[in-house]
Design a protein around this motif. Sequence first.
Motif, short mmCIF file in Angstrom:
data_model
loop_
_atom_site.label_atom_id
_atom_site.label_comp_id
_atom_site.label_asym_id
_atom_site.label_seq_id
_atom_site.Cartn_x
_atom_site.Cartn_y
_atom_site.Cartn_z
N SER A 7 12.47 -18.75 7.02
CA SER A 7 11.74 -17.64 7.83
C SER A 7 11.91 -16.27 7.19
CB SER A 7 12.19 -17.45 9.19
OG SER A 7 12.28 -18.57 9.82
N THR A 8 12.90 -16.01 6.50
CA THR A 8 13.15 -14.75 5.95
C THR A 8 12.49 -14.85 4.68
OG1 THR A 8 15.62 -14.57 6.48
CG2 THR A 8 14.77 -13.19 4.76
N LEU A 9 12.27 -15.66 3.81
CA LEU A 9 11.48 -15.51 2.53
C LEU A 9 9.91 -15.69 3.27
CD1 LEU A 9 11.09 -16.37 -0.49
CD2 LEU A 9 10.76 -18.86 0.21
N ILE A 10 9.63 -16.14 4.17
CA ILE A 10 8.17 -16.28 4.56
C ILE A 10 7.88 -14.46 4.92
CG2 ILE A 10 6.35 -16.56 6.43
CD1 ILE A 10 7.56 -19.61 5.93
N ILE A 11 8.59 -14.16 5.63
CA ILE A 11 8.65 -12.46 6.24
C ILE A 11 8.54 -11.72 5.09
CG2 ILE A 11 9.73 -10.82 7.44
CD1 ILE A 11 10.37 -12.89 9.50
N PHE A 12 9.35 -11.64 4.09
CA PHE A 12 9.57 -10.74 3.14
C PHE A 12 8.27 -10.80 2.42
CE2 PHE A 12 13.60 -9.63 4.60
CZ PHE A 12 13.82 -8.13 4.03
N ILE A 17 3.21 -8.64 0.41
CA ILE A 17 1.66 -8.55 0.20
C ILE A 17 0.87 -7.51 1.02
CG2 ILE A 17 -0.35 -10.01 0.68
CD1 ILE A 17 1.49 -12.46 0.04
N VAL A 18 1.50 -7.42 2.33
CA VAL A 18 0.81 -6.28 3.10
C VAL A 18 0.94 -4.92 2.49
CG1 VAL A 18 0.93 -4.99 5.36
CG2 VAL A 18 0.63 -7.64 5.28
N THR A 19 2.19 -4.57 2.06
CA THR A 19 2.66 -3.01 1.43
C THR A 19 1.65 -3.12 0.05
OG1 THR A 19 4.94 -3.36 2.33
CG2 THR A 19 4.39 -1.88 0.46
N LEU A 20 1.67 -4.04 -0.53
CA LEU A 20 1.00 -3.75 -1.84
C LEU A 20 -0.61 -3.51 -1.56
CD1 LEU A 20 0.77 -3.95 -5.09
CD2 LEU A 20 0.60 -6.50 -4.73
N SER A 21 -1.22 -4.41 -0.53
CA SER A 21 -2.44 -4.29 -0.13
C SER A 21 -2.89 -2.83 0.38
CB SER A 21 -3.04 -5.30 0.93
OG SER A 21 -2.78 -6.66 0.28
N TYR A 22 -1.81 -2.24 1.29
CA TYR A 22 -2.17 -0.91 1.62
C TYR A 22 -2.01 0.10 0.57
CZ TYR A 22 -1.68 2.84 5.13
OH TYR A 22 -1.89 3.84 5.85
N LEU A 46 11.68 -2.80 -2.63
CA LEU A 46 12.61 -3.75 -1.82
C LEU A 46 12.21 -4.82 -1.04
CD1 LEU A 46 15.22 -3.41 0.16
CD2 LEU A 46 13.87 -2.56 1.87
N THR A 47 11.07 -5.00 -1.01
CA THR A 47 10.69 -6.40 -0.42
C THR A 47 10.48 -7.06 -1.47
OG1 THR A 47 8.16 -5.52 -0.56
CG2 THR A 47 9.20 -5.27 1.58
N GLY A 48 9.98 -6.75 -2.87
CA GLY A 48 9.75 -7.38 -4.08
C GLY A 48 11.03 -7.88 -4.40
N ALA A 49 12.25 -7.11 -4.26
CA ALA A 49 13.74 -7.58 -4.78
C ALA A 49 14.02 -8.64 -3.73
CB ALA A 49 14.51 -6.38 -4.96
N VAL A 50 13.91 -8.56 -2.54
CA VAL A 50 14.41 -9.40 -1.57
C VAL A 50 13.62 -10.66 -1.75
CG1 VAL A 50 14.60 -10.00 0.83
CG2 VAL A 50 15.36 -7.68 -0.07
N SER A 51 12.50 -10.59 -1.77
CA SER A 51 11.42 -11.65 -2.17
C SER A 51 11.85 -12.62 -3.24
CB SER A 51 9.93 -11.73 -2.16
OG SER A 51 9.53 -10.87 -0.87
N GLY A 52 12.24 -11.79 -4.37
CA GLY A 52 12.71 -12.29 -5.62
C GLY A 52 13.68 -13.32 -5.62
N ILE A 53 15.06 -12.62 -4.75
CA ILE A 53 16.08 -13.27 -4.68
C ILE A 53 16.14 -14.57 -3.72
CG2 ILE A 53 18.42 -13.06 -3.50
CD1 ILE A 53 18.12 -10.11 -4.27
#
Length: 131
Positions: A7-12, A17-22, A46-53
């Motif tokens: 769930s955490t992986l999907i949310i981040f 993607i939303v942040t990059l698109s905006y 931040l979201t990229g780092a958490v998604s990467g981990i």
Amino acid sequence: MLIAFYSTLIIFLILFIVTLSYLVLLVKLKKATGGNVIALFFLLLLTGAVSGIYGFDFFKLQVGEVQIAQGNCFIEFNDNGRSIATTTIELNDKVYQIKGDTYNHLPDGTYQCNVHYLPATKIIESLHLEK
């Protein structure tokens, strides 16, 4: 056991993607001011780092390269093992957390255990206890 991990992986990933698109939309519309760009850039980092981990751990889980720790572990059930509680596992001077209702039938104490966990986040994939 890994529902919260997925769930955490999907949310981040969605947030990334939303942040990059905006951010791209603001740049295209030429409405990107200093404050907007800086805030979105740091949110993107931040979201990229958490998604990467979490993505790294997801990859390790899929290829079966989980870390293993074994030895004597002290298990303490917080909040009597209710569903939202956690179980603290101390093994070789490291502390791991697992959902509380998984082993709530056992009393607190020291057990011989074998823990399989994800390398970056230290989330327990499986726990095997021996008396």
